[in-house]
Write an enzyme that holds these catalytic residues in place. Structure first.
Site, PDB file in Angstrom:
ATOM      1  N   LYS A 266       4.237   8.992   8.854  1.00  0.00           N
ATOM      2  CA  LYS A 266       3.971   8.408  10.176  1.00  0.00           C
ATOM      3  C   LYS A 266       4.952   8.884  11.267  1.00  0.00           C
ATOM      4  CE  LYS A 266       0.970   4.928   8.402  1.00  0.00           C
ATOM      5  NZ  LYS A 266       1.064   4.341   7.088  1.00  0.00           N
TER       6      LYS A 266
ATOM      7  N   ASP B 181       9.255   2.819  -0.213  1.00  0.00           N
ATOM      8  CA  ASP B 181       8.218   3.517   0.535  1.00  0.00           C
ATOM      9  C   ASP B 181       8.360   3.102   1.995  1.00  0.00           C
ATOM     10  OD1 ASP B 181       6.031   4.617   1.698  1.00  0.00           O
ATOM     11  OD2 ASP B 181       4.537   3.685   0.374  1.00  0.00           O
TER      12      ASP B 181
ATOM     13  N   TYR C 155       0.853  -1.193   0.000  1.00  0.00           N
ATOM     14  CA  TYR C 155       0.000   0.000   0.000  1.00  0.00           C
ATOM     15  C   TYR C 155       0.883   1.234   0.000  1.00  0.00           C
ATOM     16  CZ  TYR C 155      -3.323   3.542   1.660  1.00  0.00           C
ATOM     17  OH  TYR C 155      -4.101   4.672   1.796  1.00  0.00           O
TER      18      TYR C 155
HETATM   19  C1  LIG Z   1       0.423   4.856   5.752  1.00  0.00           C
HETATM   20  C2  LIG Z   1       1.162   4.615   4.483  1.00  0.00           C
HETATM   21  C3  LIG Z   1       1.048   5.467   3.373  1.00  0.00           C
HETATM   22  C4  LIG Z   1       0.062   6.600   3.334  1.00  0.00           C
HETATM   23  O1  LIG Z   1       0.355   7.576   4.263  1.00  0.00           O
HETATM   24  P1  LIG Z   1      -0.813   8.607   4.680  1.00  0.00           P
HETATM   25  O2  LIG Z   1      -0.127   9.531   5.654  1.00  0.00           O
HETATM   26  O3  LIG Z   1      -1.903   7.793   5.262  1.00  0.00           O
HETATM   27  O4  LIG Z   1      -1.225   9.315   3.443  1.00  0.00           O
HETATM   28  C5  LIG Z   1       1.844   5.232   2.284  1.00  0.00           C
HETATM   29  N1  LIG Z   1       2.717   4.207   2.266  1.00  0.00           N
HETATM   30  C6  LIG Z   1       2.855   3.376   3.303  1.00  0.00           C
HETATM   31  C7  LIG Z   1       3.856   2.274   3.240  1.00  0.00           C
HETATM   32  C8  LIG Z   1       2.075   3.550   4.444  1.00  0.00           C
HETATM   33  O5  LIG Z   1       2.197   2.693   5.461  1.00  0.00           O
END
Ligand SMILES: *Cc1c(COP(=O)(O)O)cnc(C)c1O
Length: 455
Positions: free
Chosen positions: A290, A262, A167
């Site tokens: 995060k 990511d 994701y």
């Molecule tokens: C949480 C997450 C996102 C999205 O971040 P948001 O702050 O919710 O937009 C993208 N990539 C990864 C791996 C994530 O865990």
């Protein structure tokens, strides 16, 4: 009281009442949820919060302190969701709170540079050998979106490749899932994503070198970037082998394709240098979110100075943000990351998690339960499976989620809060004490006995 609670649940949620005791009261939460449904689609501002995959009404949280949260009905929980990862120091950490209050005394946003941006950047860049320059944004989604634009602008190619089960936020190009076949053009996984956008995204399975090689063959000189969660933690915890990630690094280099890690979850989580540091593999671009904002909305992407020079106003890849580098959010990030740099921080946190994971696994194994606990750093995932490893999305048994649903409910009744889906991982913070974890283990043992033996 039990009857009034029962009424709030649909027939399918009819309590199984395995314990013979009523569920915790959710009257206030149910009231708030009913009201929220008149304001927000599905009653929430982010879908998973609606508790669609678990039993009952979502809990409305009133406050958090350390490892504990309290809901609107006054129920107290040990929290393993931790705001989905950001709160590596637990809730309401004094250092973070005090810094935020201090910064706020001088105003909350200027739309002009502040010294705080320099300070957070310096903290990160001095302690991370994988990036030389960084740009702050306001969410993980935004970081990923910008990283992809950078990769496309730099390589002058359009296609991107992602993995089924990873994701990356809700940008159009990434709301794409695999079709059938080894290498596929993505199919959109959300209404509203144009087919023409999905057609630029190639989707392959994780842990499959053959599929990757085939994709590079089929789309030779067209792939701008491969994006991966090096620690895939949004669809279970699909731990990859270092050798596979190295293969990915090499095939990207050979093809002039940018490798994007990511690290919105894994960054500052599996170590200060995230998964790049954990595996000692250098991607071309890294995204963060995060933890980086200490509980405030911050994202970031970083790369070499040369690659970052393509970003506006230095280069031709446009990217901007009214609240980017917001001083209050920077303050929270500075306070939180400073704590993470203390000697032994990750050693202690990761050891604590490893002991927790191993104790639960020992219990489940001794009882022959089809149950595995996967862990890395301070992330864990409970899987109702007997597979030794789960490295790709298709290896997750969807029917096992019924067991998770019961498990989740039993844990809530015992004062343990997990993210409301069996596809979500849990997080341990530095605020979780030995006593918290002992109490949690006992609750987990009891709940597993109930889930597997119905008693
Ligand atoms: C949480 C997450 C996102 C999205 O971040 P948001 O702050 O919710 O937009 C993208 N990539 C990864 C791996 C994530 O865990």
């Amino acid at each position: 009281m039990f009857d009034s609670i029962k009424k709030m649940f649909s027939a399918e949620d009819e309590p199984v009442n395995t314990t013979g005791k009523p569920d915790i009261s959710r009257e206030k939460s149910a009231e708030l949820y009913a009201k929220a449904q008149t304001y927000f689609p599905g009653g929430v501002n982010s879908p998973v919060r609606a508790f669609k995959s678990v039993y009952g009404t979502p809990l409305f949280i009133q406050k958090g302190d350390g490892s504990h949260i309290w809901d609107a009905d006054g129920n107290e929980f040990i929290d393993f969701c931790c705001s989905w990862g950001p709160l590596i120091l637990g809730h309401n950490n004094a250092k973070v709170r005090e810094k935020v209050i201090e910064v706020m005394q001088n105003g909350m946003s200027f739309g002009a540079p502040t010294a705080l941006e320099n300070e957070l950047a310096e903290l990160i860049l001095k302690n991370n050998k994988f990036i030389e320059k960084i740009r702050f944004v306001s969410s993980g989604t935004e970081a990923v979106m910008s990283a992809i634009r950078l990769a496309r602008g730099y390589t002058k190619r359009d296609k991107i490749l992602k993995f089924e089960g990873c994701y990356h936020g809700h940008a159009d190009a990434l709301l794409v899932k695999a079709g059938s076949g080894l290498v596929t053009f993505g199919e959109t996984s959300s209404a509203g994503v144009p087919k023409s956008v999905a057609d630029e995204t190639i989707v392959v399975a994780l842990n499959d070198k053959e599929a990757l090689a085939k994709a590079f063959e089929e789309f030779k000189d067209q792939i701008a970037a491969v994006i991966i969660e090096p620690v895939p933690a949004n669809n279970g915890l699909l731990l990859q082998e270092k050798e596979y990630l190295q293969y990915l690094r090499d095939i990207c280099t050979q093809n002039g394709t940018m490798l994007i890690f990511d690290e919105v979850i894994s960054g500052f989580r599996v170590g200060f240098e995230g998964a790049a540091g954990y595996y000692q593999i250098k991607p071309d671009i890294i995204t963060y979110g995060k933890i980086i904002g200490g509980g405030m909305p911050v994202g970031a992407y970083g790369s070499s100075a040369a690659i970052m020079s393509n970003i506006s106003p230095e280069g031709s890849v446009y990217q901007a943000g009214t609240l980017s580098g917001n001083p209050v959010a920077m303050g929270a990030g500075i306070a939180q990351l400073s704590e993470l740099l203390r000697i032994g921080f990750y050693r202690d946190l990761n050891n604590k998690t490893e002991e927790f994971v191993e104790a639960i696994q020992r219990f489940a194994t001794a009882r022959n339960y089809k149950f595995k606990v996967f862990g890395i750093g301070s992330i864990f995932w409970f899987a109702f499976t007997d597979k030794e490893y789960i490295r790709k999305a298709e290896d997750i048994d969807a029917s096992s989620m019924e067991k998770f649903k019961k498990f989740h409910r039993e844990l809530l009744n015992r004062g343990i809060y997990l993210g409301p889906s069996g596809y979500e991982v849990g997080f341990i913070s530095s605020a979780h004490t030995k006593i918290d974890l002992e109490k949690t283990k006992r609750a987990i043992f009891d709940s597993l006995d109930l889930v597997f033996n119905g008693k």
